[in-house]
Design a protein around this motif. Sequence first.
Motif, mmCIF file in Angstrom:
data_model
loop_
_atom_site.group_PDB
_atom_site.id
_atom_site.type_symbol
_atom_site.label_atom_id
_atom_site.label_comp_id
_atom_site.label_asym_id
_atom_site.label_seq_id
_atom_site.Cartn_x
_atom_site.Cartn_y
_atom_site.Cartn_z
ATOM 1 N N TYR A 101 0.842 -1.196 0.000
ATOM 2 C CA TYR A 101 0.000 0.000 0.000
ATOM 3 C C TYR A 101 0.871 1.237 0.000
ATOM 4 O O TYR A 101 1.753 1.396 0.831
ATOM 5 C CB TYR A 101 -0.918 -0.029 1.226
ATOM 6 C CG TYR A 101 -1.693 1.242 1.495
ATOM 7 C CD1 TYR A 101 -2.390 1.901 0.477
ATOM 8 C CD2 TYR A 101 -1.757 1.784 2.784
ATOM 9 C CE1 TYR A 101 -3.112 3.057 0.736
ATOM 10 C CE2 TYR A 101 -2.484 2.929 3.055
ATOM 11 C CZ TYR A 101 -3.156 3.568 2.030
ATOM 12 O OH TYR A 101 -3.867 4.705 2.302
ATOM 13 N N MET A 102 0.627 2.100 -0.964
ATOM 14 C CA MET A 102 1.306 3.391 -0.974
ATOM 15 C C MET A 102 0.238 4.459 -0.787
ATOM 16 O O MET A 102 -0.544 4.724 -1.688
ATOM 17 C CB MET A 102 2.028 3.595 -2.301
ATOM 18 C CG MET A 102 2.710 4.936 -2.400
ATOM 19 S SD MET A 102 3.337 5.202 -4.055
ATOM 20 C CE MET A 102 3.994 6.844 -3.896
ATOM 21 N N PRO A 103 0.184 5.063 0.412
ATOM 22 C CA PRO A 103 -0.837 6.081 0.658
ATOM 23 C C PRO A 103 -0.604 7.319 -0.205
ATOM 24 O O PRO A 103 0.492 7.500 -0.757
ATOM 25 C CB PRO A 103 -0.654 6.414 2.135
ATOM 26 C CG PRO A 103 0.221 5.368 2.698
ATOM 27 C CD PRO A 103 1.047 4.855 1.574
ATOM 28 N N ALA A 107 3.963 9.359 3.756
ATOM 29 C CA ALA A 107 3.895 8.262 4.722
ATOM 30 C C ALA A 107 5.170 7.439 4.876
ATOM 31 O O ALA A 107 5.169 6.217 4.768
ATOM 32 C CB ALA A 107 2.725 7.325 4.395
ATOM 33 N N ILE A 108 6.292 8.141 5.088
ATOM 34 C CA ILE A 108 7.507 7.442 5.488
ATOM 35 C C ILE A 108 8.085 8.222 6.659
ATOM 36 O O ILE A 108 7.659 9.347 6.919
ATOM 37 C CB ILE A 108 8.539 7.339 4.339
ATOM 38 C CG1 ILE A 108 8.630 8.673 3.618
ATOM 39 C CG2 ILE A 108 8.196 6.209 3.387
ATOM 40 C CD1 ILE A 108 9.677 8.693 2.555
ATOM 41 N N PHE A 121 10.255 -1.268 6.927
ATOM 42 C CA PHE A 121 9.039 -1.801 6.311
ATOM 43 C C PHE A 121 9.244 -3.242 5.847
ATOM 44 O O PHE A 121 8.335 -4.053 5.918
ATOM 45 C CB PHE A 121 8.556 -0.892 5.183
ATOM 46 C CG PHE A 121 7.903 0.367 5.691
ATOM 47 C CD1 PHE A 121 6.692 0.303 6.355
ATOM 48 C CD2 PHE A 121 8.516 1.601 5.549
ATOM 49 C CE1 PHE A 121 6.084 1.452 6.860
ATOM 50 C CE2 PHE A 121 7.925 2.752 6.045
ATOM 51 C CZ PHE A 121 6.706 2.675 6.694
ATOM 52 N N SER A 165 8.651 6.315 -0.850
ATOM 53 C CA SER A 165 7.373 5.767 -0.411
ATOM 54 C C SER A 165 6.942 4.607 -1.305
ATOM 55 O O SER A 165 6.477 3.569 -0.821
ATOM 56 C CB SER A 165 6.328 6.880 -0.426
ATOM 57 O OG SER A 165 5.057 6.365 -0.149
ATOM 58 N N LEU A 166 7.120 4.771 -2.604
ATOM 59 C CA LEU A 166 6.759 3.696 -3.541
ATOM 60 C C LEU A 166 7.629 2.462 -3.293
ATOM 61 O O LEU A 166 7.135 1.327 -3.243
ATOM 62 C CB LEU A 166 6.918 4.184 -4.988
ATOM 63 C CG LEU A 166 6.627 3.153 -6.081
ATOM 64 C CD1 LEU A 166 5.197 2.647 -5.988
ATOM 65 C CD2 LEU A 166 6.878 3.741 -7.464
ATOM 66 N N CYS A 168 9.002 1.586 -0.551
ATOM 67 C CA CYS A 168 8.589 0.947 0.702
ATOM 68 C C CYS A 168 7.344 0.087 0.498
ATOM 69 O O CYS A 168 7.162 -0.916 1.183
ATOM 70 C CB CYS A 168 8.304 1.996 1.778
ATOM 71 S SG CYS A 168 9.781 2.765 2.422
ATOM 72 N N ALA A 169 6.488 0.501 -0.429
ATOM 73 C CA ALA A 169 5.249 -0.255 -0.659
ATOM 74 C C ALA A 169 5.521 -1.549 -1.415
ATOM 75 O O ALA A 169 4.718 -2.474 -1.366
ATOM 76 C CB ALA A 169 4.258 0.597 -1.432
#
Lengths: 263, 390
Positions: A101-103, A107-108, A121, A165-166, A168-169
């Motif tokens: 999930y990438m909000p 969100a990092i 993560f 962020s991407l 991490c998702a």
Amino acid sequence: MNVTCPCCGERGKVTFERSFDTTTTVIEIQKLTKTFRKFTAVDSLDLTIYKGEIYGLLGPNGSGKTTIIKMLTGLLQPTAGTTKLFGHTLPCKSIMNDVGYMPQDTAIYIDNTVHENLFFFGSIYGISKQRLEKREREMLQFVDLQNWRDSLVSTLSGGMKHRVSLACALIHEPKLVFLDEPTGGIDPELRATFWEYFGSMVKKGITVIITTHYMDEANRCSRVGLLRQGKLIADGRPSDLKNNTRTNSLEDTFLALAGRKKP
Amino acid sequence: MKLRRTLGFSRRALLQFRHDRRTFAFVLIMPLLMILIFGYTFGGDVKNIAVEIVNQDTGLPPGTSTLLPQGLFLAKNITKNFDRNTLSLHENTNIDDARQKVHDGKAWAAIIFPANFTQNFLTTLTTQPGTAHPKVEIYLDASNPTISAAVIKTISHTIQITLKELTTTLNKTQIEMPITIEQTYAYGGSDTRFIDYFAPGVISFAIMMVTTMITIILFVNERRNGTLQRLLVSPASESEIVAGYALAFAVIGVFQSIVVLVAAILLFNITIIGNIFLALVVILLLAFGHQGLGILLSAAAKNEMQAVQFIPLILFPSILLAGLFWPIESIPSYLQPLSYIIPLRYGIDAERSIMLRGWGIGEIWVDILVLILFALFTLSASVLLLKRKN
Ligand SMILES: Nc1ncnc2c1ncn2[C@@H]1O[C@H](COP(=O)(O)OP(=O)(O)OP(=O)(O)O)[C@@H](O)[C@H]1O
Ligand SMILES: [Mg+2]
């Protein structure tokens, strides 16, 4: 194999390794509705998404895209309706290992380095250290941040944060990915790279749900759903939608569906 | 609960502190600063109190008594024994002038030995007590209770010493002194200072403040930045998240307490007679409970600005009602019941009992039990809170 899910209590065939074909259901949404006080943000959504699809959620600001994704990931409790992921009724923790999930907001952890974020993560998903190191290299190469591995996230530019962020998702190689505007604020060159990568993901049988405001990206989706005020007003392959409305571009298709003339 | 995942949460939080030097410094400097400021201002003994002394004692005319040494001036002996560090004595011959000095605020007290001081002392020794007691007059400016207490304490202490001297010089006969004060100490001693009383409190207070504030801000940020959403969409359970942070705060808390204790020992030579491990256990319980409280409060704050508004809300009751500076008995009786609902009270009480009285679990189990219940309650409530969906 007949098992009972320890989490949602779903009985029956619970297996993630399905044959590679687009008729395998990954997401089954029925009458999904969300109201905030009196305001209906998502209105009785019915939708089925198959394995290996890139499904694009399109629609103007406030049309309910993020709200849908939050319900599909179990973050928001729907007012009515049900969602099944891989045959499991939400909420269900046991399938979350396979979900990425990438909000919409970055969100990092901005007070940690890129590396620390990726490892953190990754560790949540129980990936071994060696595997994690390999995945980190792949992800850093993918988002082109090899030289920024040990930088604090707070020192990165907005687009760079978005790229972290991407990464991490995707670090745990999920089978189902929700990407809420992954290309917002990303430069055109990198945007192309991203879409190449998404293409390679769906080839491996990964299902991607994506929101975007770019029409060229919408064209690359296997299917798109157009939202207006929480209602799904169109759903289908981009080419079909264009043919049905006898328009040349998706942009015109949407304007036509919204009942507006091309200016 | 998976250990590796839980450790992952702790690791990330601790790494964040490693990068955020300022916050890290706050964790150590806040309690040290408190110890330094309060230790030096409150903690040291009062010094150089200006005192007028008027000695009109005519002493013993020679040949009056076989019991006491010839030519004894008891008042002179007492004056000689005064601690010149505490009292800055000024000899005066005029009673009125001495009183005026106190009146004008030039001295805190006037000590007056009347003419028949030694004479009366002898009378009391030889005849039945109850007639003419030797009398010291003290004219006192008691507007500062700390100073007046110090003056009184010094005077009575000095008289005691002088009388003791006298007894030892009079080894020929066993005489009964008119006053004997015998002090034995259950805990502490005549040299227990404010800092000894204060240090265990500061350690508890610091861990409470740091844990609560940092947790509130960490979780407000987790919510605001959306990282919490990410965690909730992962296989990690809410209890793993809470336990992971708890572990991180345990590390920070133990580290903080050790640094503060070592500093307090080196700078102020504070007394610790109890079990240091038990003291750390209390610290951990305080940290866990207040971490839970922080998570709960974070739900009520939309941003960091609102989080900061919780500071006075937590700070004042803890400073005023939990017995940090003053014993709980000294706060107004209608406020005292309030102190029972402040968890810090039990932490401070336990730390003092351990460090100053050397008590063990057998004596402080009530404190420990309350802290365990507090931690269990706030931590499980915060797990439920994280589970709650909109
Ligand atoms: N927590 C909330 N409380 C009240 N209303 C909300 C809440 N979250 C979303 N909404 C409302 O629901 C509607 C849909 O919001 P949503 O974020 O899903 O839009 P979106 O399609 O993702 O828009 P964008 O393209 O700007 O990201 C908006 O009108 C928004 O104001
Ligand atoms: Mg959105």
